[in-house]
Design a protein around this motif. Sequence first.
Motif, short mmCIF file in Angstrom:
data_model
loop_
_atom_site.label_atom_id
_atom_site.label_comp_id
_atom_site.label_asym_id
_atom_site.label_seq_id
_atom_site.Cartn_x
_atom_site.Cartn_y
_atom_site.Cartn_z
N LYS A 82 0.83 -1.21 0.00
CA LYS A 82 0.00 0.00 0.00
C LYS A 82 0.86 1.25 0.00
CE LYS A 82 -4.05 -2.02 2.29
NZ LYS A 82 -4.92 -1.99 3.49
N ARG A 83 1.92 1.23 0.78
CA ARG A 83 2.82 2.39 0.84
C ARG A 83 3.57 2.56 -0.48
NH1 ARG A 83 7.13 2.22 5.55
NH2 ARG A 83 5.18 1.94 6.71
N TRP A 84 4.04 1.43 -1.06
CA TRP A 84 4.77 1.52 -2.32
C TRP A 84 3.91 2.10 -3.44
CZ3 TRP A 84 7.12 -4.12 -2.29
CH2 TRP A 84 8.09 -4.21 -1.28
N MET A 85 2.62 1.77 -3.43
CA MET A 85 1.72 2.18 -4.51
C MET A 85 1.32 3.65 -4.43
SD MET A 85 -0.77 -1.17 -4.82
CE MET A 85 -1.88 -0.40 -6.00
N LYS A 86 1.47 4.26 -3.27
CA LYS A 86 1.05 5.66 -3.12
C LYS A 86 1.95 6.58 -3.94
CE LYS A 86 -1.01 5.42 1.52
NZ LYS A 86 -0.86 5.88 2.93
N PRO A 87 1.35 7.58 -4.60
CA PRO A 87 2.18 8.57 -5.29
C PRO A 87 3.11 9.27 -4.30
CG PRO A 87 -0.11 8.77 -5.97
CD PRO A 87 -0.09 7.82 -4.80
N LYS A 88 4.29 9.59 -4.76
CA LYS A 88 5.28 10.25 -3.92
C LYS A 88 5.27 11.75 -4.21
CE LYS A 88 10.26 10.32 -2.95
NZ LYS A 88 11.58 9.73 -3.34
N ARG A 89 4.98 12.54 -3.18
CA ARG A 89 4.96 14.00 -3.35
C ARG A 89 6.39 14.53 -3.50
NH1 ARG A 89 1.27 17.14 0.85
NH2 ARG A 89 1.93 18.80 -0.57
N ILE A 90 6.58 15.46 -4.42
CA ILE A 90 7.88 16.06 -4.68
C ILE A 90 7.79 17.55 -4.38
CG2 ILE A 90 9.65 16.51 -6.43
CD1 ILE A 90 9.29 13.54 -5.73
N SER A 91 8.72 18.02 -3.59
CA SER A 91 8.70 19.45 -3.24
C SER A 91 9.03 20.29 -4.48
CB SER A 91 9.71 19.74 -2.13
OG SER A 91 11.02 19.41 -2.55
N SER A 92 8.45 21.48 -4.54
CA SER A 92 8.65 22.38 -5.68
C SER A 92 9.35 23.65 -5.23
CB SER A 92 7.29 22.75 -6.31
OG SER A 92 6.66 21.61 -6.84
N SER A 93 10.24 24.15 -6.07
CA SER A 93 10.95 25.39 -5.78
C SER A 93 10.09 26.59 -6.18
CB SER A 93 12.27 25.42 -6.55
OG SER A 93 12.01 25.48 -7.95
N LEU A 94 10.58 27.78 -5.87
CA LEU A 94 9.86 29.00 -6.22
C LEU A 94 9.66 29.14 -7.73
CD1 LEU A 94 11.43 31.63 -3.79
CD2 LEU A 94 9.06 30.81 -3.80
N LEU A 95 10.56 28.53 -8.48
CA LEU A 95 10.45 28.59 -9.93
C LEU A 95 9.15 27.94 -10.41
CD1 LEU A 95 12.32 29.67 -12.19
CD2 LEU A 95 13.14 27.34 -12.49
N PHE A 96 8.61 27.00 -9.58
CA PHE A 96 7.37 26.31 -9.94
C PHE A 96 6.24 26.71 -9.00
CE2 PHE A 96 10.93 23.78 -11.40
CZ PHE A 96 10.59 23.56 -12.72
N PHE A 97 6.27 27.98 -8.59
CA PHE A 97 5.25 28.51 -7.69
C PHE A 97 3.85 28.32 -8.30
CE2 PHE A 97 2.66 32.13 -6.13
CZ PHE A 97 2.67 31.82 -4.78
N GLY A 98 2.93 27.81 -7.48
CA GLY A 98 1.57 27.59 -7.95
C GLY A 98 1.31 26.20 -8.48
N THR A 99 2.30 25.30 -8.36
CA THR A 99 2.12 23.93 -8.85
C THR A 99 2.35 22.92 -7.74
OG1 THR A 99 4.44 23.53 -9.47
CG2 THR A 99 3.04 24.64 -11.10
N SER A 100 1.89 21.71 -7.93
CA SER A 100 2.24 20.57 -7.08
C SER A 100 2.81 19.48 -7.96
CB SER A 100 1.01 20.05 -6.33
OG SER A 100 0.05 19.56 -7.24
N SER A 101 3.76 18.72 -7.42
CA SER A 101 4.43 17.68 -8.20
C SER A 101 4.44 16.36 -7.46
CB SER A 101 5.88 18.11 -8.50
OG SER A 101 5.91 19.34 -9.19
N SER A 102 4.40 15.29 -8.22
CA SER A 102 4.43 13.95 -7.61
C SER A 102 4.94 12.94 -8.62
CB SER A 102 3.04 13.53 -7.13
OG SER A 102 2.14 13.43 -8.23
N ILE A 103 5.31 11.76 -8.10
CA ILE A 103 5.66 10.61 -8.95
C ILE A 103 4.60 9.55 -8.73
CG2 ILE A 103 7.35 8.82 -9.44
CD1 ILE A 103 9.49 10.68 -8.27
N SER A 104 3.97 9.13 -9.81
CA SER A 104 2.94 8.09 -9.75
C SER A 104 3.56 6.78 -10.21
CB SER A 104 1.77 8.48 -10.65
OG SER A 104 0.77 7.48 -10.63
N TYR A 105 3.43 5.74 -9.40
CA TYR A 105 4.02 4.44 -9.72
C TYR A 105 2.97 3.57 -10.42
CZ TYR A 105 7.59 6.17 -6.60
OH TYR A 105 8.57 6.94 -6.03
N GLU A 106 3.14 3.40 -11.71
CA GLU A 106 2.17 2.69 -12.53
C GLU A 106 2.82 1.49 -13.20
OE1 GLU A 106 0.67 5.59 -15.24
OE2 GLU A 106 -0.03 6.94 -13.65
#
Length: 470
Positions: A82-106
């Motif tokens: 269950k933990r492995w399958m969860k998307p991993k949130r990735i922190s974003s720098s100011l350069l990407f202000f206003g966005t959220s990032s993640s890695i989806s394991y498919e």
Amino acid sequence: MELKNRITQVFNSQKERKYFQKNTTAQYRIKKLKAVKKYILDHQTEIESALKEDFSKAPAETLLTEVMPVIAMINLTVKKLKRWMKPKRISSSLLFFGTSSSISYEAKGQVLIISPWNYPFQLNLYPILTAFSAGNTVMIKPSEYTPQTNKIIGKLISEVFDENEICLFEGEVEVTNILMEQAFDHVFFTGSTSVGKIIMEKASKHLTSVSLELGGKSPAIIADDFSLRTAAERVVWGKFVNAGQTCVAPDYILIHKDRSAEFVTAVKEQIENRYGNQFTQNEDFCQIITQRHAQRLKDLVQDAKSKGAKVLFGGHLFENRKFEPTILIDVNESMQVMQEEIFGPILPIVTVDSKADMVKFIQRLDNPLAMYLFSEDKEVIEFFRQNTQSGGLGINETLLHVAHSRLPFGGAGKSGHGRYHGHEGFIEFSNQRAVLKRKFDGKMSYFYPPYTEKLKALIDMTLRKLNYFF
């Protein structure tokens, strides 16, 4: 033609299921894994009998080296999936202000697994269940040399899975060739380097990604500070379990010339302690898989002897395909036994003058799948770690790093690429999909054309101050 049509039919049915399989829940996959575990434990005696019939493997050794790793893998995956399958949130720098990032394991999709004969239960089920846990459909081609083990694996698969999830095809090289004609999303191969090259070439026609678990000449280094008796005990276990037919078995020994005679004596004692001296009747020492493989080992010994090597122990091939544990000394690099992976119970002893000579010897050969170092000296350990490369490194032990279900397993260079076992296996059979979502306006439109002088100046300033944005 009938076989080809059958393979194509199953491939197409798995293709239709691919996106359903990709989106199966952790609960669904865990339920199947638990069913596999139950089947294995309920049919333990049948599994032992199958390995016994295929190449006279001792039941205890079957449980230790075939069944236990698979059960450990299932237990870990059930706990962590269950933990492995969860998307991993990735922190974003100011350069990407206003966005959220993640890695989806498919799931990668449709996976083909081509497995070897030497550990036919473990090396079939381990990658099959890992690929399934990541959400893939699987087709398997096991070795034709282990028909009884294949039969029980086939029964297990048909009882727990639908064939559009997992399906097994037996046969010789013709079956492999037909399977490789299909456009799989990933191919996982365990076997020799020479065949691995062929698999990789065939996969390239479809630009299919490939995991290669190969082999090589894995050295065991006995440093000057380490107990020879302890080293001999652990080397004998690692070398002669499964009659040396192990991809990560110590292939040869590197030892200072002044300690070699005492080490050989200790190895002889350990062989006799563990296996006695009646190898034809010893139930703990398995057969070589085929007569052809046994003859190859005999030829390696004869070639070494003809070029000056001495046999200090063993060297005999018996009628029941049991090859006596063998110790060779005075070996050199002109001998076939020092040019190719041995894959049998032959242990060459290479003597040197210094640890620098040991490193030079290892560096002349291709990167091995494993390397073993026996030393308690931290500086010695670091010296060898820094100056060599291998898929795995065992310090003061043999084989155990492969049995550790939380450690990644794989080669380096010609001994393979890709990793599996534990979380690394889940990743190997997954597509790590990068996902970026715009949550609110971060004014990225400032950087859209037309590229005015004012915009160019803003980009120049951003470039010079880029480190402040991270």
